[in-house]
Design an enzyme around this catalytic site. Structure first.
Site, PDB file in Angstrom:
ATOM      1  N   ALA B  87       0.836  -1.200   0.000  1.00  0.00           N
ATOM      2  CA  ALA B  87       0.000   0.000   0.000  1.00  0.00           C
ATOM      3  C   ALA B  87       0.868   1.246   0.000  1.00  0.00           C
ATOM      4  CB  ALA B  87      -0.915   0.006   1.215  1.00  0.00           C
ATOM      5  N   ASP B  88       0.624   2.139  -0.927  1.00  0.00           N
ATOM      6  CA  ASP B  88       1.301   3.433  -0.861  1.00  0.00           C
ATOM      7  C   ASP B  88       0.339   4.423  -0.212  1.00  0.00           C
ATOM      8  OD1 ASP B  88       0.951   4.189  -4.428  1.00  0.00           O
ATOM      9  OD2 ASP B  88      -0.522   4.198  -2.815  1.00  0.00           O
TER      10      ASP B  88
END
Lengths: 335, 132
Positions: B87-88
């Site tokens: 996840a960014d």
């Protein structure tokens, strides 16, 4: 944890291709493959310059090369890389650390060229910085850097003195949520209006990504952590007229970008200037810089940008001024 | 925010200061240990929290997997870190938005920043749901 394959040592090169092997090879370990070239040293950017370095992970396929890169990292960073789930995530994490270490090493601060010897620390707000050795008489350069990566691009921006934030994103990145719903929740009213006014959904998606990267770049440049500047407390304004150009023909300054904080809406925050680039036709790169000087009447000099694509210790390619790097926002001269 | 707990999962968690979640550290390329947070003395951030119900953790895991397009059989537990799953910062915000919709809560940006694991998210959700 998956470990990257161990490197197979190759015999040392007998005839050096470089005229002065001692200086070039002094920091290389004996196990470096014959195919690797030493890092090409580069001059520090001048006060007005910004250097952009990037790696395309898909172009880095060699397992031995990736092992070499792992060897550049201290154990803590290796552990961090291996903590990511899956090869692709580990690879881009590895390339991010490799890029920042090798890039800074190229500037040969105080004569050093070894990426492994660099130490990093956090400033008071948590922003990563280089921790220079404090030797007698050594005055650390005011080198500023910031990194950003996605699975398909790893980038590092470097300046001298000017605070910098960069953010990269794939052009075709899609949000799972409806853009306007997302923007209403997290962006400012002006930005929602700006997005809402775009009838074409594809263009609207792209504009959203551009705004997102610009906002991220701003917060990263500020260096005070995201909680100090929630996204709905500042507006990124994009002017289609080249209001911020400074003696540039219109085709070099496509649009002015400025930030306006909600607590002082009438004053555009002139301390920060932006560039928005389209890289390789596939990615947006947003750069936010602290303004060093103004060109009278609050106008800024354009950002002087040098962009290089690299596979560290393998090849470097100057790409500024080519169609690999297209300025789509802000005032930029590339060279 | 302390809560007495009879649960076998009571944990004494030292919370980092509000600041960027480790997810955005991924974006910046910095290692987790260099995540972009303001350091704060551990004492002021100590928090006794009751671990969330397994169902909540499951729901969070489902939303995370959906956002990150992970195969359904991907092992995602309370300990799973958003960043390690890929996840960014945009993903994280989208996940939080998904959680808000699923649980009918509103997550302040400060709290959202401190979410690093699935468990963190589940615990926060249950706190907010209880407060309603």
């Amino acid at each position: 944890h998956r470990r990257l394959p161990a490197v197979i040592p190759t015999p040392p090169v007998s005839a050096s291709p470089f005229p002065n092997p001692k200086s070039q090879y002094c920091c290389l370990s004996r196990n470096f493959s014959a195919a690797l070239t030493p890092l090409l040293p580069v001059q520090l950017p001048s006060r007005m310059e910004t250097h952009l370095w990037y790696v395309v992970p898909d172009e880095v396929k060699s397992a031995p090369l990736l092992s070499k890169y792992m060897e550049l990292l201290p154990q803590s960073e290796r552990d961090h890389v291996l903590g990511f789930r899956g090869d692709q995530l580990q690879k881009s994490a590895l390339l991010a650390r490799t890029l920042v270490r090798t890039t800074i090493a190229r500037y040969q601060v105080d004569g050093h060229l070894d990426p492994r010897s660099l130490r990093f620390k956090r400033n008071i707000h948590g922003k990563p910085e280089v921790e220079w050795e404090t030797k007698d008489g050594f005055c650390p350069p005011p080198l500023q850097f910031n990194i950003s990566h996605t699975s398909s691009l790893v980038a590092c921006g470097v300046t001298m003195n000017s605070l910098i934030g960069i953010d990269v994103e794939e052009k075709r990145r899609r949000t799972k949520n409806n853009i306007l719903a997302f923007a209403k929740r997290y962006f400012t009213a002006h930005e929602v209006e700006h997005l809402n006014a775009i009838p074409d959904s594809e263009l609207q998606q792209q504009e959203f990504i551009k705004l997102w990267t610009l906002k991220e770049a701003y917060v990263k440049a500020l260096g005070k952590g995201f909680s100090s500047s929630p996204f709905n407390t500042f507006t990124i304004r994009v002017n289609t007229a080249a209001q911020e150009s400074f003696c540039l023909p219109l085709n070099q300054a496509s649009s002015g970008i400025a930030v306006e904080t909600l607590d002082s809406p009438q004053n555009l925050t002139n301390n920060w200037q932006f560039a928005l680039l389209e890289l390789m036709g596939s990615h947006y790169v947003a750069i936010c810089l602290e303004r060093q000087e103004t060109g009278g009447a609050g106008k800024a000099f354009p950002i002087k940008l040098t962009a290089r694509k690299t596979i560290p210790s393998v090849e470097d390619e100057l790409v500024s001024g080519t169609n690999a790097v297209v300025t789509i926002g802000g005032s930029v001269t590339q060279f | 925010m302390a809560a007495a707990s009879a649960s076998s999962f009571t944990s004494l968690k030292s919370r980092p200061a509000p600041g960027l979640a480790t997810i955005a550290a991924v974006k910046s390329g910095a290692p987790l240990s260099f995540s972009f947070r303001r350091p704060v003395p551990a004492v002021s951030r100590l928090r006794i929290s009751c671990a969330a119900k397994p169902e909540t953790v499951e729901k969070v895991a489902k939303i995370v997997k959906k956002q990150l397009a992970l195969p359904a059989e991907t092992p995602v537990t309370g300990d799973s870190k958003f960043a390690a799953l890929g996840a960014d910062s945009l993903d994280t915000v989208e996940i939080v938005m998904g959680l808000e919709e699923e649980f009918h809560i509103s997550v302040e940006e400060d709290s959202a920043q401190s979410i690093a694991t699935v468990q963190d998210a589940a615990d926060l959700i249950e706190e907010l749901v209880q407060k309603k």
